[in-house]
Scaffold this active site. Sequence first.
Site, PDB file in Angstrom:
ATOM      1  N   PHE A  11      20.545  43.271 -23.142  1.00  0.00           N
ATOM      2  CA  PHE A  11      20.096  42.446 -24.277  1.00  0.00           C
ATOM      3  C   PHE A  11      19.055  43.186 -25.142  1.00  0.00           C
ATOM      4  CE2 PHE A  11      16.671  39.019 -25.029  1.00  0.00           C
ATOM      5  CZ  PHE A  11      17.068  38.781 -26.338  1.00  0.00           C
ATOM      6  N   GLU A  86      17.133  44.805 -13.082  1.00  0.00           N
ATOM      7  CA  GLU A  86      17.665  43.489 -12.738  1.00  0.00           C
ATOM      8  C   GLU A  86      16.642  42.521 -13.299  1.00  0.00           C
ATOM      9  OE1 GLU A  86      20.438  42.445 -11.479  1.00  0.00           O
ATOM     10  OE2 GLU A  86      21.275  44.431 -11.073  1.00  0.00           O
ATOM     11  N   THR A 127       6.911  43.095 -18.105  1.00  0.00           N
ATOM     12  CA  THR A 127       6.919  41.671 -18.426  1.00  0.00           C
ATOM     13  C   THR A 127       5.566  41.018 -18.142  1.00  0.00           C
ATOM     14  OG1 THR A 127       7.805  39.549 -17.617  1.00  0.00           O
ATOM     15  CG2 THR A 127       7.971  41.390 -16.121  1.00  0.00           C
ATOM     16  N   ASP A 128       5.271  39.962 -18.870  1.00  0.00           N
ATOM     17  CA  ASP A 128       4.036  39.208 -18.606  1.00  0.00           C
ATOM     18  C   ASP A 128       4.079  38.514 -17.240  1.00  0.00           C
ATOM     19  OD1 ASP A 128       5.928  37.231 -19.196  1.00  0.00           O
ATOM     20  OD2 ASP A 128       4.735  36.260 -20.763  1.00  0.00           O
ATOM     21  N   GLU A 129       5.298  38.412 -16.656  1.00  0.00           N
ATOM     22  CA  GLU A 129       5.423  37.685 -15.386  1.00  0.00           C
ATOM     23  C   GLU A 129       4.693  38.387 -14.249  1.00  0.00           C
ATOM     24  OE1 GLU A 129       9.267  35.984 -14.558  1.00  0.00           O
ATOM     25  OE2 GLU A 129       9.829  36.043 -16.664  1.00  0.00           O
ATOM     26  N   TYR A 151      11.534  38.993  -8.620  1.00  0.00           N
ATOM     27  CA  TYR A 151      11.714  39.750  -9.869  1.00  0.00           C
ATOM     28  C   TYR A 151      10.378  40.311 -10.358  1.00  0.00           C
ATOM     29  CZ  TYR A 151      11.793  40.420 -14.950  1.00  0.00           C
ATOM     30  OH  TYR A 151      11.610  40.929 -16.207  1.00  0.00           O
ATOM     31  N   ALA A 153       7.595  40.628  -8.818  1.00  0.00           N
ATOM     32  CA  ALA A 153       6.979  41.553  -7.850  1.00  0.00           C
ATOM     33  C   ALA A 153       7.590  42.946  -7.986  1.00  0.00           C
ATOM     34  CB  ALA A 153       7.167  41.028  -6.429  1.00  0.00           C
ATOM     35  N   LYS A 155       8.893  44.200 -10.706  1.00  0.00           N
ATOM     36  CA  LYS A 155       8.410  44.785 -11.971  1.00  0.00           C
ATOM     37  C   LYS A 155       6.960  45.262 -11.799  1.00  0.00           C
ATOM     38  CE  LYS A 155      10.227  44.992 -15.478  1.00  0.00           C
ATOM     39  NZ  LYS A 155      11.147  45.994 -16.095  1.00  0.00           N
ATOM     40  N   ASN A 181      11.717  36.736 -24.335  1.00  0.00           N
ATOM     41  CA  ASN A 181      12.472  37.106 -25.535  1.00  0.00           C
ATOM     42  C   ASN A 181      13.653  36.178 -25.752  1.00  0.00           C
ATOM     43  OD1 ASN A 181      12.425  40.687 -26.027  1.00  0.00           O
ATOM     44  ND2 ASN A 181      10.822  39.421 -25.182  1.00  0.00           N
ATOM     45  N   LYS A 190      20.331  33.087 -19.298  1.00  0.00           N
ATOM     46  CA  LYS A 190      18.932  32.839 -19.654  1.00  0.00           C
ATOM     47  C   LYS A 190      18.860  31.552 -20.475  1.00  0.00           C
ATOM     48  CE  LYS A 190      17.703  36.752 -17.748  1.00  0.00           C
ATOM     49  NZ  LYS A 190      17.656  38.070 -18.317  1.00  0.00           N
TER      50      LYS A 190
HETATM   51  P1  NAD Z   1      19.357  42.611 -19.250  1.00  0.00           P
HETATM   52  O1  NAD Z   1      19.573  42.070 -17.882  1.00  0.00           O
HETATM   53  O2  NAD Z   1      20.014  41.954 -20.414  1.00  0.00           O
HETATM   54  O3  NAD Z   1      19.779  44.140 -19.305  1.00  0.00           O
HETATM   55  C1  NAD Z   1      19.519  45.043 -18.270  1.00  0.00           C
HETATM   56  C2  NAD Z   1      20.386  46.280 -18.482  1.00  0.00           C
HETATM   57  O4  NAD Z   1      20.058  47.226 -17.431  1.00  0.00           O
HETATM   58  C3  NAD Z   1      21.885  46.002 -18.380  1.00  0.00           C
HETATM   59  O5  NAD Z   1      22.567  46.670 -19.419  1.00  0.00           O
HETATM   60  C4  NAD Z   1      22.272  46.581 -17.024  1.00  0.00           C
HETATM   61  O6  NAD Z   1      23.616  47.040 -16.971  1.00  0.00           O
HETATM   62  C5  NAD Z   1      21.270  47.724 -16.893  1.00  0.00           C
HETATM   63  N1  NAD Z   1      21.017  48.100 -15.491  1.00  0.00           N
HETATM   64  C6  NAD Z   1      20.738  47.273 -14.460  1.00  0.00           C
HETATM   65  N2  NAD Z   1      20.591  47.989 -13.318  1.00  0.00           N
HETATM   66  C7  NAD Z   1      20.767  49.293 -13.662  1.00  0.00           C
HETATM   67  C8  NAD Z   1      20.722  50.515 -12.928  1.00  0.00           C
HETATM   68  N3  NAD Z   1      20.481  50.522 -11.603  1.00  0.00           N
HETATM   69  N4  NAD Z   1      20.935  51.673 -13.586  1.00  0.00           N
HETATM   70  C9  NAD Z   1      21.200  51.670 -14.926  1.00  0.00           C
HETATM   71  N5  NAD Z   1      21.269  50.547 -15.659  1.00  0.00           N
HETATM   72  C10 NAD Z   1      21.051  49.370 -15.040  1.00  0.00           C
HETATM   73  O7  NAD Z   1      17.767  42.638 -19.414  1.00  0.00           O
HETATM   74  P2  NAD Z   1      16.865  42.440 -20.724  1.00  0.00           P
HETATM   75  O8  NAD Z   1      16.574  41.011 -20.889  1.00  0.00           O
HETATM   76  O9  NAD Z   1      17.455  43.218 -21.840  1.00  0.00           O
HETATM   77  O10 NAD Z   1      15.518  43.135 -20.235  1.00  0.00           O
HETATM   78  C11 NAD Z   1      15.281  44.525 -20.479  1.00  0.00           C
HETATM   79  C12 NAD Z   1      13.924  44.892 -19.922  1.00  0.00           C
HETATM   80  O11 NAD Z   1      12.911  44.122 -20.555  1.00  0.00           O
HETATM   81  C13 NAD Z   1      13.785  44.626 -18.422  1.00  0.00           C
HETATM   82  O12 NAD Z   1      13.080  45.698 -17.846  1.00  0.00           O
HETATM   83  C14 NAD Z   1      12.969  43.344 -18.352  1.00  0.00           C
HETATM   84  O13 NAD Z   1      12.201  43.294 -17.177  1.00  0.00           O
HETATM   85  C15 NAD Z   1      12.109  43.469 -19.590  1.00  0.00           C
HETATM   86  N6  NAD Z   1      11.661  42.202 -20.186  1.00  0.00           N
HETATM   87  C16 NAD Z   1      12.574  41.231 -20.493  1.00  0.00           C
HETATM   88  C17 NAD Z   1      12.146  40.054 -21.099  1.00  0.00           C
HETATM   89  C18 NAD Z   1      13.119  38.966 -21.495  1.00  0.00           C
HETATM   90  O14 NAD Z   1      12.678  37.889 -21.909  1.00  0.00           O
HETATM   91  N7  NAD Z   1      14.408  39.184 -21.413  1.00  0.00           N
HETATM   92  C19 NAD Z   1      10.776  39.855 -21.367  1.00  0.00           C
HETATM   93  C20 NAD Z   1       9.872  40.870 -21.032  1.00  0.00           C
HETATM   94  C21 NAD Z   1      10.333  42.037 -20.442  1.00  0.00           C
END
Ligand code: NAD
Length: 330
Positions: A11, A86, A127-129, A151, A153, A155, A181, A190
Amino acid sequence: MRVLVTGGAGFIGSHYVRKVLGGAYDSLADAEVVVLDKLTYAGSESNLEPVRDNPRLRFVRGDICDLGVVRDVMRGVDLVVHFAAESHVDRSILGAADFVMTNVLGTQTLLQAAVDAGVGKFVQVSTDEVYGSIAEGSWPENHELEPNSPYSASKAGADLMARSFFRTHGLPVCVTRCSNNYGPYQFPEKVIPLFVTNLLDGKKVPLYGDGLNVRDWLHVDDHCWGIQLVADSGRAGEIYNIGGGTELTNLELTSRLLDAFGADESMVERVPDRKAHDRRYSVDITKISNELGYRPLMSFEEGLAHTIEWYRDNRPWWSTRKDRAKLPGS
Ligand code: NAD
C-alpha cells in the site's frame, strides 16, 4: 542516484514509488528505483501498473530475509526506504512468527547489507504503535517503547535494530513513526477499505468493542512526503514522528463512512473487541515540523472522498483481494 524500496508493491510503498517515478520529489527526479518485494498476500505488482513501463523502475521479487538477494539488490544503492513488513495487527494476534521473521530478521538483514554496501541513508519506516497507548497528550520521539501487539513489538524490535546499526556501525539511519494511513490501494483488511468495500456491497461493517478507540488518520500522500523529507534532510540516528492528520474515534470514523453512503447505524455490526486493543495513539510532530518543515496537506474530508471514489472505481482490484484476505468481517 539509486533508491532501494522494500515492500514497494504494498500500500504505502507503491504510493511512494508512484510518486518518485511521477517526479513528485525533486531530489529523486532522475533516480533509479529498485523495488524488492516478496509479493505476500498484501503485495502485488499490479499496484505499480501506472509506472510499469518507466525505464527507471526495476522490480525484484524476493524476501528481505534472504541475504543473497538483499546483497545483490543493495549494490550501487544510495538510499534505502524500508517499507516491507507484515503489517496487520489482527494477523499478528493469530500468529506472530512471520512478523518476527520479516519485521525483525528482515530489517537486520537489510541493515547489514546496507553497511557492507556503504549505503548513504537508510530510512526505517515504522509506526506510532511502538509507543503503546496514550490516554491524553502526544508522544515525543524519546518516549519509551511500550508495544502491546505482536505487530508493534516486532516493529519496535526493528527500530532498535536500526538504532544499533547507527550506533555500532555508523550507518546513517533515520526512523519514521507514522500514525494510521488511508488512501487508494490499501489492502481491504484494514478498517477504511474494509468498511468502504463492505458498504459498496451493501454489507454491514464490523465495529470492534465500544468503538471509542481513537486513531489519527493521515493520507498516504502526506506520509510519503514526510518520509521523503526525512530521506533528504533527516539527521542520521534520529527518529521522526509523522502524523497530524485527523483524530477520530472508530465510532466517528464509522459515522462519516455511513454518511458518505447514505447509510445508517443498522449497517453496523458490533463485534467482540480485539485483544489488547490500544485505546488511543497520538504522536507529537513538533520535531519534523520545526526541523524539516513538514505539515500534512490533505484534509480528511477531501482524502476520504477521493479514497471512496477510488474503491468505487476499482472493484476488480479489491474484490479479488477480499477473497484472499479471509479474516472475520471481510
Ligand atoms: P502492506 O502490508 O500493504 O505492504 C507490505 C509489503 O511488504 C507488501 O508488498 C508485501 O508483499 C511486502 N513484504 C512482506 N514481507 C516481505 C518480505 N519478507 N520480503 C519482502 N517483501 C515483503 O503494508 P503498508 O500498510 O504499506 O505498510 C508499509 C510500512 O509502513 C510497514 O513497515 C508498516 O509497518 C508501516 N506503517 C504502516 C501504517 C499504516 O497505517 N498502514 C502506518 C505507519 C507505518
